[in-house]
Design a protein around this motif. Structure first.
Motif, PDB file in Angstrom:
ATOM      1  N   PRO A  66       0.854  -1.196   0.000  1.00 32.47           N
ATOM      2  CA  PRO A  66       0.000   0.000   0.000  1.00 32.47           C
ATOM      3  C   PRO A  66       0.885   1.240   0.000  1.00 32.47           C
ATOM      4  N   LEU A  67       0.382   2.321  -0.525  1.00 29.66           N
ATOM      5  CA  LEU A  67       1.208   3.523  -0.640  1.00 29.66           C
ATOM      6  C   LEU A  67       1.729   3.972   0.717  1.00 29.66           C
ATOM      7  N   GLN A  68       0.932   3.785   1.766  1.00 30.39           N
ATOM      8  CA  GLN A  68       1.348   4.227   3.089  1.00 30.39           C
ATOM      9  C   GLN A  68       2.541   3.441   3.627  1.00 30.39           C
ATOM     10  N   ALA A  69       2.748   2.220   3.081  1.00 33.10           N
ATOM     11  CA  ALA A  69       3.872   1.399   3.542  1.00 33.10           C
ATOM     12  C   ALA A  69       5.183   1.801   2.883  1.00 33.10           C
ATOM     13  N   ILE A  70       5.118   2.661   1.888  1.00 32.08           N
ATOM     14  CA  ILE A  70       6.324   3.149   1.210  1.00 32.08           C
ATOM     15  C   ILE A  70       6.686   4.495   1.831  1.00 32.08           C
ATOM     16  N   PRO A  71       7.861   4.628   2.428  1.00 36.38           N
ATOM     17  CA  PRO A  71       8.219   5.868   3.120  1.00 36.38           C
ATOM     18  C   PRO A  71       8.017   7.091   2.229  1.00 36.38           C
ATOM     19  N   PRO A  72       7.496   8.207   2.797  1.00 39.23           N
ATOM     20  CA  PRO A  72       7.288   9.412   1.999  1.00 39.23           C
ATOM     21  C   PRO A  72       8.544   9.903   1.296  1.00 39.23           C
ATOM     22  N   HIS A  73       9.707   9.773   1.957  1.00 40.29           N
ATOM     23  CA  HIS A  73      10.929  10.263   1.307  1.00 40.29           C
ATOM     24  C   HIS A  73      11.315   9.407   0.101  1.00 40.29           C
ATOM     25  N   VAL A  74      10.895   8.140   0.074  1.00 43.53           N
ATOM     26  CA  VAL A  74      11.148   7.297  -1.095  1.00 43.53           C
ATOM     27  C   VAL A  74      10.230   7.737  -2.233  1.00 43.53           C
ATOM     28  N   GLY A 123      16.738   5.587  -1.010  1.00 46.50           N
ATOM     29  CA  GLY A 123      15.597   5.814  -1.886  1.00 46.50           C
ATOM     30  C   GLY A 123      15.980   6.600  -3.122  1.00 46.50           C
ATOM     31  N   ALA A 124      16.884   7.577  -2.950  1.00 47.22           N
ATOM     32  CA  ALA A 124      17.336   8.385  -4.078  1.00 47.22           C
ATOM     33  C   ALA A 124      18.131   7.548  -5.070  1.00 47.22           C
ATOM     34  N   LEU A 125      18.926   6.602  -4.579  1.00 46.65           N
ATOM     35  CA  LEU A 125      19.686   5.737  -5.493  1.00 46.65           C
ATOM     36  C   LEU A 125      18.736   4.897  -6.340  1.00 46.65           C
ATOM     37  N   LEU A 126      17.730   4.289  -5.689  1.00 50.19           N
ATOM     38  CA  LEU A 126      16.787   3.470  -6.437  1.00 50.19           C
ATOM     39  C   LEU A 126      16.011   4.307  -7.440  1.00 50.19           C
ATOM     40  N   ALA A 127      15.599   5.492  -7.033  1.00 45.91           N
ATOM     41  CA  ALA A 127      14.857   6.361  -7.948  1.00 45.91           C
ATOM     42  C   ALA A 127      15.700   6.726  -9.160  1.00 45.91           C
ATOM     43  N   GLY A 128      16.990   6.914  -8.964  1.00 43.73           N
ATOM     44  CA  GLY A 128      17.867   7.280 -10.068  1.00 43.73           C
ATOM     45  C   GLY A 128      18.083   6.172 -11.067  1.00 43.73           C
ATOM     46  N   LEU A 129      17.800   4.927 -10.660  1.00 44.23           N
ATOM     47  CA  LEU A 129      18.022   3.784 -11.552  1.00 44.23           C
ATOM     48  C   LEU A 129      16.921   3.600 -12.582  1.00 44.23           C
ATOM     49  N   ARG A 178      26.254   7.268  -9.295  1.00 47.35           N
ATOM     50  CA  ARG A 178      26.463   8.409  -8.400  1.00 47.35           C
ATOM     51  C   ARG A 178      25.932   9.702  -9.035  1.00 47.35           C
ATOM     52  N   ARG A 179      26.145   9.856 -10.340  1.00 45.61           N
ATOM     53  CA  ARG A 179      25.643  11.060 -11.021  1.00 45.61           C
ATOM     54  C   ARG A 179      24.137  11.133 -10.917  1.00 45.61           C
ATOM     55  N   ARG A 180      23.456  10.033 -11.138  1.00 47.74           N
ATOM     56  CA  ARG A 180      22.005  10.026 -11.023  1.00 47.74           C
ATOM     57  C   ARG A 180      21.555  10.274  -9.587  1.00 47.74           C
ATOM     58  N   TRP A 181      22.274   9.705  -8.636  1.00 51.53           N
ATOM     59  CA  TRP A 181      21.945   9.921  -7.225  1.00 51.53           C
ATOM     60  C   TRP A 181      22.056  11.398  -6.869  1.00 51.53           C
ATOM     61  N   GLU A 182      23.115  12.037  -7.336  1.00 49.30           N
ATOM     62  CA  GLU A 182      23.286  13.473  -7.093  1.00 49.30           C
ATOM     63  C   GLU A 182      22.118  14.259  -7.679  1.00 49.30           C
ATOM     64  N   PHE A 183      21.692  13.880  -8.888  1.00 49.73           N
ATOM     65  CA  PHE A 183      20.578  14.559  -9.549  1.00 49.73           C
ATOM     66  C   PHE A 183      19.304  14.448  -8.713  1.00 49.73           C
ATOM     67  N   VAL A 184      19.032  13.265  -8.197  1.00 49.16           N
ATOM     68  CA  VAL A 184      17.820  13.064  -7.410  1.00 49.16           C
ATOM     69  C   VAL A 184      17.908  13.816  -6.083  1.00 49.16           C
ATOM     70  N   MET A 185      19.055  13.751  -5.427  1.00 48.93           N
ATOM     71  CA  MET A 185      19.212  14.465  -4.155  1.00 48.93           C
ATOM     72  C   MET A 185      19.050  15.969  -4.347  1.00 48.93           C
ATOM     73  N   ASP A 186      19.602  16.493  -5.436  1.00 49.36           N
ATOM     74  CA  ASP A 186      19.426  17.929  -5.723  1.00 49.36           C
ATOM     75  C   ASP A 186      17.956  18.242  -5.990  1.00 49.36           C
ATOM     76  N   GLY A 187      17.255  17.322  -6.643  1.00 50.08           N
ATOM     77  CA  GLY A 187      15.830  17.516  -6.891  1.00 50.08           C
ATOM     78  C   GLY A 187      15.036  17.553  -5.602  1.00 50.08           C
ATOM     79  N   LEU A 188      15.394  16.695  -4.653  1.00 49.25           N
ATOM     80  CA  LEU A 188      14.722  16.716  -3.344  1.00 49.25           C
ATOM     81  C   LEU A 188      14.936  18.046  -2.648  1.00 49.25           C
ATOM     82  N   LEU A 189      16.143  18.573  -2.778  1.00 40.07           N
ATOM     83  CA  LEU A 189      16.436  19.877  -2.179  1.00 40.07           C
ATOM     84  C   LEU A 189      15.629  20.973  -2.874  1.00 40.07           C
ATOM     85  N   ASP A 190      15.587  20.953  -4.189  1.00 39.37           N
ATOM     86  CA  ASP A 190      14.847  21.968  -4.940  1.00 39.37           C
ATOM     87  C   ASP A 190      13.357  21.922  -4.632  1.00 39.37           C
ATOM     88  N   GLN A 191      12.855  20.720  -4.342  1.00 34.97           N
ATOM     89  CA  GLN A 191      11.435  20.562  -4.045  1.00 34.97           C
ATOM     90  C   GLN A 191      11.124  20.765  -2.555  1.00 34.97           C
TER      91      GLN A 191
END
Length: 627
Positions: A66-74, A190-196, A213-226
């Motif tokens: 269920p969506l609630q079982a997936i951490p919000p940060h993921v 979570g950011a690493l998996l999202a980048g894959l 690592r490049r994709r992970w950086e992109f996702v982490m920067d996106g979390l910061l921007d959001q």
């Protein structure tokens, strides 16, 4: 008139898309994720199209959270990586679709997609690059957006999207990369998996750490921007370590003999450029060269011969069609989860000696075999032997002398011409006796080249690859093969091998001739063996059998007798080849010249390098000392 034309053009420009949309709305249903899962599973078929195995990833049976079982940060990480306007956009990016269509028309590919479109494309519609698929994607995306709330679409996406390593969905991906449930994923993980998600196989950190690592950086920067993480959290974040792929998930291997075929097919697909992502996502239909009747015959032959034998005996067998290089039957062991013995390097013993004969024929000028055969051989029953008798009696001394005459590197080169691909370093005269390791598959391929009259065809399992929509992704080209040496030379080598069958106590049906050679690799214990082989060919089938063990210890059968090439391996070989003759029919070896009208033996003129008192004949000797 001009006004009417203008009105007609306007109607066409405006009305045609509307009509297309309406038609698509009526004909394109929204499949369920379960239906899509079945379509994504790739299958492997026999040569006749009948099913063999299904390539199901271990994550194929998705764990739906269920969506609630997936951490919000993921969830936030996935949105930052794939669709930062997910909750506000209409479910599809019309600009992105137009851009993708334009690239299709100009020979390109790709285009931006929302999460809804990705969900539709990768899970519900398919990943085929075509205008038809884009058309269907648009219609289904609109339908999904209207029928499902955003949270439900995101839940479906997170539970079904492919993350690589055979893992579908966030839960199996978390286990595959971090060996823990998704509920325990950190922000960085979570950011690493999202980048894959965009390229899971190519960006796996175990394979491409810099890209990951490049994709992970992109996702982490996106979390910061959001504003999903603070600047301090961003600075403190570290790229997370992952478990090794071999220690995580992968493909669900079959525990029977077909498991080795499935693994070999996957490896061949990878060499053809079809990676694990395509196998996991595209519902491929792979047709192999495996003949179902030949495969059944081979498996039955193995089971019949090893029944009641010591449990530590291992066996492998490979059969190849010489005309194409297609593997007709393949047995790497009965445990698909274990070692594939058809591709394990082992010393082949005397089954390698035909390549010494081939080297002698290919040398310039050809070696005078009468000079070799005039010297006493090893422990043989005749004082003077030609190569044919030397093979039949395992005269090691003669072949060592032959290797010295042509040069050990020439023996290796001849083996390579035939199809041996194993690395053979620093050969000496003993190379002719099979002291260097090869695999049963390689040896079968090399013997197939001899059977094909010197024409080499790469051994292969894959015939065609078709995606779920019927598009042909790969078709094995019908090519003539590569000419490696002359048919006369191949026939002459075969001649040296044709006196062996009677020694095994077996005869093939319909009087079928066969060129064969046993091989026994001695143990440190005198009179014992560590590996036993039987290899040979008819004009339409080449087959190799190996019997050995995991521990490289002396082989004993159920009677406590040492296992040699003439015994279990030869019985297995003849059992299989007898069925092949009955199935495929008798085939005659080619002859050159008039030949003997009584025996059918070819007339190998003594003036030629393969002359009657050399490769194919027997020197005249007095008394009973006849070869």
């Amino acid at each position: 008139m001009h006004r009417r034309i203008l009105i007609a053009l306007v109607i066409a420009v405006v009305g045609a898309p509307a009509v297309l949309f309406a038609v698509g709305w009526l004909i394109f249903a929204v499949p369920s994720p379960d239906e899509a899962t079945l379509k994504q599973i790739s299958t492997i078929s026999y040569a006749d199209g009948s099913p063999m195995v299904r390539l199901v990833p271990k994550g194929g049976n998705r764990v739906r959270l269920p969506l609630q079982a997936i951490p919000p940060h993921v969830r936030d990480a996935v949105l930052a990586a794939e669709d930062r306007t997910f909750y506000t956009n209409p479910g599809f990016d019309l600009t992105g679709i137009v851009r993708a269509v334009g690239k299709q028309l100009t020979g390109g590919s790709g285009g931006g997609s929302t999460i809804t479109q990705q969900y539709v494309k990768n899970v519900l519609v398919g990943n085929e690059f075509s205008l038809t698929r884009k058309y269907r994607e648009l219609i289904v995306a609109v339908k999904v957006t209207q029928q499902l709330p955003k949270d439900e679409i995101l839940r479906g996406y997170l539970n079904t999207i492919y993350f690589g390593r055979g893992a579908y969905g966030i839960e199996t991906a978390s286990q595959a990369y971090f060996a823990k449930p998704a509920s325990q994923l950190t922000v960085s993980e979570g950011a690493l998996l999202a980048g894959l998600i965009q390229s899971p196989t190519n960006w796996d950190p175990a394979r491409a750490p810099d890209d990951a690592r490049r994709r992970w950086e992109f996702v982490m920067d996106g979390l910061l921007d959001q504003d999903r993480i603070s600047p301090g959290e961003r600075r403190a974040a570290r790229f997370p370590p992952t478990v090794a792929p071999s220690a995580s998930t992968g493909w669900s291997s079959l525990d029977g003999e077909n498991g080795h075929i499935a693994d070999a097919v996957r490896a061949e697909l990878s060499a053809l450029g079809v990676d694990g992502t395509a196998i996991a996502r595209q519902g491929l239909r792979v047709t192999t060269t495996i003949d179902p009747s030949r495969q059944r015959e081979l498996v039955e032959a193995v089971r019949e011969q090893v029944a009641g034998q010591p449990e530590d005996l291992r066996s492998a067998a490979v059969a190849i069609d010489p005309a194409t290089g297609g593997i007709s039957a393949y047995y790497g062991g009965d445990k698909g989860l274990g070692t594939d013995y058809a591709q394990v390097l082992k010393q082949p013993g005397m089954t390698f000696t035909p390549f010494a004969v081939l080297a002698g024929l290919l040398s310039d000028p050809p070696v005078d075999t009468r000079a070799i055969s005039s010297s006493p051989g090893g422990a043989t029953s005749c004082t003077v032997c030609d190569l044919r008798q030397a093979l039949a009696t395992s005269d090691t001394g003669l072949f060592s002398r032959l290797a010295n005459l042509v040069g050990p590197p020439a023996v290796v080169d001849a083996a390579r011409k035939a199809g041996i691909t194993a690395v053979i370093d620093a050969p000496d005269a003993s190379v002719a006796l099979g002291v260097k390791e090869v695999t049963p598959l390689q040896l079968a391929s090399a013997y197939a080249t001899l059977a094909a009259g010197g024409v080499y065809h790469p051994p292969h399992l894959v015939s065609t690859v078709v995606d779920v929509n019927g598009n042909v992704l790969y078709q094995r080209p019908e090519r003539a093969g590569e000419y490696r040496f002359s048919p006369e030379t191949a026939r002459a080598v075969a001649e040296t091998m044709m006196s062996v069958p009677p020694l095994g106590g077996f005869e093939l049906p319909q009087g079928q001739q066969a060129a064969v050679q046993p091989g026994t690799v001695g143990s440190r214990t005198y009179g014992q063996s560590n590996d036993a082989w039987f290899a040979g060919f008819t004009p339409v089938q080449a087959a190799v059998v190996w019997i050995g063990s995991d521990r490289n210890v002396p082989l004993l059968d159920q009677e406590g007798t040492p296992v040699t090439g003439i015994g279990l391996p030869s019985a297995l070989w003849y059992r299989y080849m007898a069925g092949a003759v009955l199935d495929l029919g008798k085939a005659d070896f080619p002859t050159f010249g008039q030949g003997d009208p009584d025996t059918g033996e070819p007339d190998l003129d003594a003036s030629s390098p393969t002359g009657g008192t050399g490769w194919g004949g027997c020197p005249e000797v007095s008394g009973s000392e006849r070869c």
